[in-house]
Design a protein around this motif. Structure first.
Motif, short mmCIF file in Angstrom:
data_model
loop_
_atom_site.label_atom_id
_atom_site.label_comp_id
_atom_site.label_asym_id
_atom_site.label_seq_id
_atom_site.Cartn_x
_atom_site.Cartn_y
_atom_site.Cartn_z
N ASN A 138 29.29 32.27 44.36
CA ASN A 138 28.73 30.96 43.56
C ASN A 138 29.95 30.85 42.31
O ASN A 138 30.44 31.79 41.92
N GLY A 139 29.78 29.59 42.28
CA GLY A 139 30.92 29.08 41.47
C GLY A 139 32.44 28.94 41.65
O GLY A 139 33.37 28.76 40.95
N ALA A 140 32.50 29.27 42.99
CA ALA A 140 33.91 29.19 43.67
C ALA A 140 34.63 27.81 43.49
O ALA A 140 33.86 26.84 43.78
N GLN A 141 35.89 27.83 42.86
CA GLN A 141 36.41 26.70 42.94
C GLN A 141 37.02 25.79 44.26
O GLN A 141 37.25 26.63 45.07
N GLU A 142 36.89 24.41 44.43
CA GLU A 142 37.40 24.01 45.58
C GLU A 142 38.96 23.81 45.38
O GLU A 142 39.15 22.89 44.54
N LEU A 143 39.65 24.56 46.05
CA LEU A 143 41.25 24.54 45.90
C LEU A 143 41.82 24.68 47.15
O LEU A 143 41.46 25.09 48.07
N SER A 144 43.05 23.82 47.30
CA SER A 144 43.62 23.86 48.31
C SER A 144 45.13 24.96 48.19
O SER A 144 45.71 25.29 49.23
N ALA A 145 45.04 25.32 46.91
CA ALA A 145 46.39 26.08 46.87
C ALA A 145 46.34 26.83 45.23
O ALA A 145 45.85 26.03 44.51
N PHE A 146 46.78 27.92 44.98
CA PHE A 146 46.84 28.47 43.61
C PHE A 146 47.66 29.63 43.62
O PHE A 146 48.16 30.25 44.77
N ASP A 147 48.07 29.95 42.38
CA ASP A 147 49.02 31.29 42.12
C ASP A 147 48.08 32.25 41.32
O ASP A 147 47.38 31.84 40.61
N ALA A 148 48.45 33.48 41.71
CA ALA A 148 47.89 34.71 40.83
C ALA A 148 48.33 34.34 39.46
O ALA A 148 49.57 33.84 39.27
N PRO A 149 47.52 34.96 38.53
CA PRO A 149 47.88 34.80 37.21
C PRO A 149 49.35 35.83 36.87
O PRO A 149 50.25 35.22 35.94
N SER A 150 49.75 36.56 37.48
CA SER A 150 50.99 37.14 37.51
C SER A 150 52.23 36.40 37.92
O SER A 150 53.22 36.69 37.64
N GLY A 151 51.76 35.36 38.75
CA GLY A 151 52.98 34.53 39.14
C GLY A 151 53.60 35.18 40.36
O GLY A 151 54.73 34.50 40.88
#
Length: 128
Positions: free
Chosen positions: A13-26
């Motif tokens: 629950n609460g998952a964002q609708e995204l087509s791409a993302f980066d980890a916080p570490s980069g």
């Protein structure tokens, strides 16, 4: 439209609708195209089984689709997208989902529960 009750391993629950993302570490970048989730890691400390790459050669990519197990390859380039998925957060798109935490990224098919984890120290198939 997918109904949550027909999914074997639904996104949190609460998952964002995204087509791409980066980890916080980069160091990890992921793409969710609706039916496939794939993540590419730039710097890692493992030798990829079944793929002809090592930590000193090319980025490593794991992928999972709606009907199969996770696969790995060294054919993708590392190309960050600039949107960060914070630790503890989840993303979804179509039939796939991913969660980011301090130990790495986990992605899976919401239909089958098959997926993978990816971190600097390893990439492994998972089942939810």
């Amino acid at each position: 439209m997918l109904f949550r009750s027909t999914l074997k391993a639904p996104a949190p629950n609460g998952a964002q609708e995204l087509s791409a993302f980066d980890a916080p570490s980069g160091n990890i970048t992921c793409r969710l195209d609706g039916d496939t989730a794939s993540c590419t890691i730039k710097e890692y400390n493992f030798t990829a089984q079944g793929a002809s790459c090592s930590a000193s050669s090319k980025p490593f990519t794991s992928s999972v689709g709606k009907s199969g197990q996770a696969t790995g390859s060294c054919s993708q380039s590392f190309s960050p997208v600039g949107v960060t998925l914070d630790y503890g957060a989840s993303a979804k798109n179509g039939t796939v989902a991913c969660t980011s935490d301090e130990s790495g990224i986990t992605c899976w098919s919401q239909i089958t529960g098959e997926g993978f984890t990816m971190a600097r120290n390893g990439a492994n198939s998972t089942h939810r």
